[in-house]
Design a protein around this motif. Structure first.
Motif, short mmCIF file in Angstrom:
data_model
loop_
_atom_site.label_atom_id
_atom_site.label_comp_id
_atom_site.label_asym_id
_atom_site.label_seq_id
_atom_site.Cartn_x
_atom_site.Cartn_y
_atom_site.Cartn_z
N VAL A 118 0.73 -1.31 0.20
CA VAL A 118 -0.07 -0.34 0.17
C VAL A 118 0.98 1.01 -0.28
CG1 VAL A 118 -1.92 -1.15 0.95
CG2 VAL A 118 0.04 -0.17 2.52
N ASN A 119 0.28 2.13 -0.42
CA ASN A 119 1.30 3.64 -0.71
C ASN A 119 0.16 4.83 -0.52
OD1 ASN A 119 3.89 4.24 -0.94
ND2 ASN A 119 3.96 4.28 -2.82
N PRO A 120 0.22 5.51 0.56
CA PRO A 120 -0.76 7.08 0.62
C PRO A 120 -0.84 7.56 -0.70
CG PRO A 120 1.63 7.08 2.18
CD PRO A 120 1.17 5.87 1.71
N GLY A 121 -2.24 7.24 -0.64
CA GLY A 121 -2.81 7.93 -2.41
C GLY A 121 -3.04 7.13 -2.95
N HIS A 122 -2.52 5.68 -2.83
CA HIS A 122 -2.70 5.03 -3.35
C HIS A 122 -3.84 3.97 -3.73
CE1 HIS A 122 0.10 7.16 -6.59
NE2 HIS A 122 0.92 6.88 -6.06
N LEU A 123 -4.03 2.62 -4.70
CA LEU A 123 -4.55 1.95 -4.35
C LEU A 123 -4.56 0.71 -4.42
CD1 LEU A 123 -8.37 1.27 -4.96
CD2 LEU A 123 -7.25 -0.28 -6.25
N SER A 124 -4.02 0.13 -3.84
CA SER A 124 -4.46 -1.61 -3.86
C SER A 124 -5.32 -2.95 -3.52
CB SER A 124 -2.57 -2.10 -2.57
OG SER A 124 -2.22 -3.52 -3.30
N PHE A 125 -5.13 -3.84 -3.89
CA PHE A 125 -6.05 -5.13 -3.36
C PHE A 125 -5.64 -5.49 -2.42
CE2 PHE A 125 -5.76 -3.96 -8.07
CZ PHE A 125 -7.56 -4.22 -8.68
N VAL A 126 -6.16 -5.87 -1.69
CA VAL A 126 -5.70 -7.27 -0.82
C VAL A 126 -5.59 -8.15 -0.86
CG1 VAL A 126 -7.55 -8.14 1.16
CG2 VAL A 126 -8.45 -6.13 0.40
N GLU A 127 -5.68 -8.48 -1.78
CA GLU A 127 -4.72 -10.43 -2.39
C GLU A 127 -3.47 -9.32 -2.27
OE1 GLU A 127 -5.20 -13.93 -5.60
OE2 GLU A 127 -6.91 -11.64 -5.47
N ALA A 128 -3.34 -8.50 -3.31
CA ALA A 128 -2.32 -8.20 -3.37
C ALA A 128 -1.28 -8.25 -2.12
CB ALA A 128 -2.04 -6.86 -4.44
N TRP A 129 -1.73 -7.42 -1.32
CA TRP A 129 -1.89 -6.61 -0.27
C TRP A 129 -1.50 -8.15 0.72
CZ3 TRP A 129 -3.57 -3.68 4.28
CH2 TRP A 129 -2.58 -2.51 5.44
N GLU A 130 -1.28 -9.24 0.85
CA GLU A 130 -1.32 -10.14 1.34
C GLU A 130 -0.43 -10.58 0.96
OE1 GLU A 130 -5.14 -11.44 3.07
OE2 GLU A 130 -5.54 -12.31 1.22
N LYS A 131 -0.28 -11.44 0.11
CA LYS A 131 0.82 -11.41 -0.82
C LYS A 131 2.27 -10.87 -0.84
CE LYS A 131 2.61 -12.96 -5.32
NZ LYS A 131 2.03 -13.23 -6.77
N PHE A 132 2.11 -9.31 -0.73
CA PHE A 132 3.18 -8.78 -0.45
C PHE A 132 3.90 -9.07 0.99
CE2 PHE A 132 4.86 -4.62 0.99
CZ PHE A 132 5.69 -4.15 0.05
N ALA A 133 2.94 -8.93 1.45
CA ALA A 133 3.08 -9.38 2.85
C ALA A 133 3.78 -10.46 3.67
CB ALA A 133 1.73 -8.37 3.95
N GLY A 134 3.04 -11.69 2.67
CA GLY A 134 3.30 -12.54 3.07
C GLY A 134 2.32 -13.34 4.36
N LYS A 135 1.21 -13.03 4.90
CA LYS A 135 0.55 -12.93 5.57
C LYS A 135 -0.76 -12.35 5.60
CE LYS A 135 2.99 -11.13 8.39
NZ LYS A 135 3.52 -10.29 9.90
#
Length: 402
Positions: free
Chosen positions: A39-56
């Motif tokens: 995630v980034n201030p001012g931007h949008l991500s997807f929950v699924e992609a964020w979970e993959k990025f975080a590994g949790k």
């Protein structure tokens, strides 16, 4: 009054305020490079992609960051529906017909979305209940970010937005005077067929308006390529008005500065455009097709809003939905102007910008982008105050030309 059909992003925003974007726990899961899923201030991500990025999973991220709780509030969100609600509220006295075309699932989130929409003037007879999970968006807000101007970041689960297609829209979508395609990057089937949909709108004599959102899907697919807008670049020449923010303008045009982005849109045949930039000055241009000709002109944000927020800090909400309400203000102007007898080519983009800027500024007085009126016309009265102030402000100043 000119009617509006809109399709695109409509979600429940689950809002968590007073998040510290400078904290180590937030920065740990902040994007390190374009398209990586963070995630980034001012931007949008997807929950699924964020979970993959975080590994949790999301709930573990929430626990670590300290917002594993019920949201501070939830609100109707999504760039398309927020814009449509604002347009409908601003034009309710003249009985503008504003319709949303989309789908939600048979779940609690879907019921929440419908219950809120039923309190607005938007016609939801074409908002269908289908199998699937209703879309929701985790919205994190840091009111102290950007030197106190505030900022937010979003992680969305698109759910049934991914199932909206031309069959679901049907022929009725194209019967309105104005067609609004709002944040279709979050409704991927619609977005991938945007050229065909815009072509049909043009062939049936409709006004095509496109509002964009950060296209995380295509950014992740190819971080170095221009974001596609439909099947081909022909989409641009069917756009009577394109509304983008600064980052989106650069990514869609594949350029590195805003001058080049403006020239790209003009060269590709866009009829007119606005490029907003958060709390910074923004620009607008018209080639004379929908609006009267306007050279690339720069506009400030509304000083009266800034002054009122400073004088009454208790009234401060957040910046969620400011850009969406800006778009809705311009849609409201289009509906009222066309409905009052003005023809295509006689409209004034400066007047439209005044409607948009006042609407976007007023959104700062509430948490979340959707304002629920206690009675019809309430929001219009608030917006008219800031429209008058902003008109005086730009009349007293001078718009720089690129």
């Amino acid at each position: 009054m000119a009617s509006i059909s809109g399709t695109g992003c409509c979600v429940i925003d689950y809002l968590y305020t007073n998040i510290d974007f400078n904290s180590s726990s937030f920065k740990k899961y902040q994007s390190k490079r374009d398209g990586d899923g963070g995630v980034n201030p001012g931007h949008l991500s997807f929950v699924e992609a964020w979970e993959k990025f975080a590994g949790k999973p999301l709930n573990e991220i929430r626990k670590e960051q300290g917002w594993m709780r019920e949201p501070d509030t939830y609100n109707l969100g999504g760039p398309c529906i927020v814009a449509l609600v604002n347009a409908a509220q601003l034009t309710s006295a003249t009985k503008s017909h504003v319709k949303y075309f989309g789908a939600h699932g048979r779940d609690k989130t879907g019921k929440r979305i419908r219950s809120i929409l039923e309190k607005t003037p938007v016609d939801i007879s074409n908002y269908k209940e289908i199998e699937g999970e209703s879309p929701f968006c985790v919205c994190l807000s840091d009111p102290n970010y950007a030197n106190g101007h505030g900022e937010r970041c979003f992680a969305i689960n698109i759910g049934t937005l991914g199932l909206i297609d031309s069959k679901l829209l049907g022929d009725d979508f194209f019967k309105s005077d104005i067609l609004y395609f709002g944040a279709t990057a979050l409704a991927p089937i619609v977005h991938d067929h945007l050229t065909s949909l815009l072509h049909r709108g043009r062939s049936e004599g409709r006004v095509n308006v496109v509002g964009t959102v950060y296209d995380h899907r295509n950014q992740a697919r190819n971080p170095h390529a221009r974001w596609p807008m439909g099947e081909s670049d022909d989409s641009f020449k069917y756009m009577d008005l394109l509304m983008v923010d600064w980052d989106e303008a650069l990514r869609i045009s594949g350029t590195e500065d805003i001058n080049a982005a403006c020239n790209f849109f003009i060269r590709m045949g866009v009829g007119s455009f606005t490029i907003t930039h958060g709390s910074e000055p923004f620009c607008a241009w018209s080639g004379g097709k929908l609006f009267k000709p306007l050279p690339i002109s720069w506009f400030p944000i509304c000083k009266a809003v800034t002054e009122d927020l400073a004088a009454h800090p208790a009234r401060r909400g957040d910046t969620t939905g400011c850009g969406d309400n800006f778009a809705g203000g311009i849609l409201g102007y289009l509906s009222e102007a066309l409905g009052s007898g003005k023809s295509v080519g006689q409209l004034d983009l400066v007047d439209a910008v005044i409607w948009g800027t006042a609407s976007g500024g007023f959104a700062c007085f509430s948490v979340g982008g959707t304002y629920i009126e206690s009675k019809p016309g309430e929001k219009r009265r608030h917006i008219e105050h800031y429209m008058r102030k902003y008109r005086e402000q730009i009349k007293a100043g001078s718009n720089a030309k690129l």
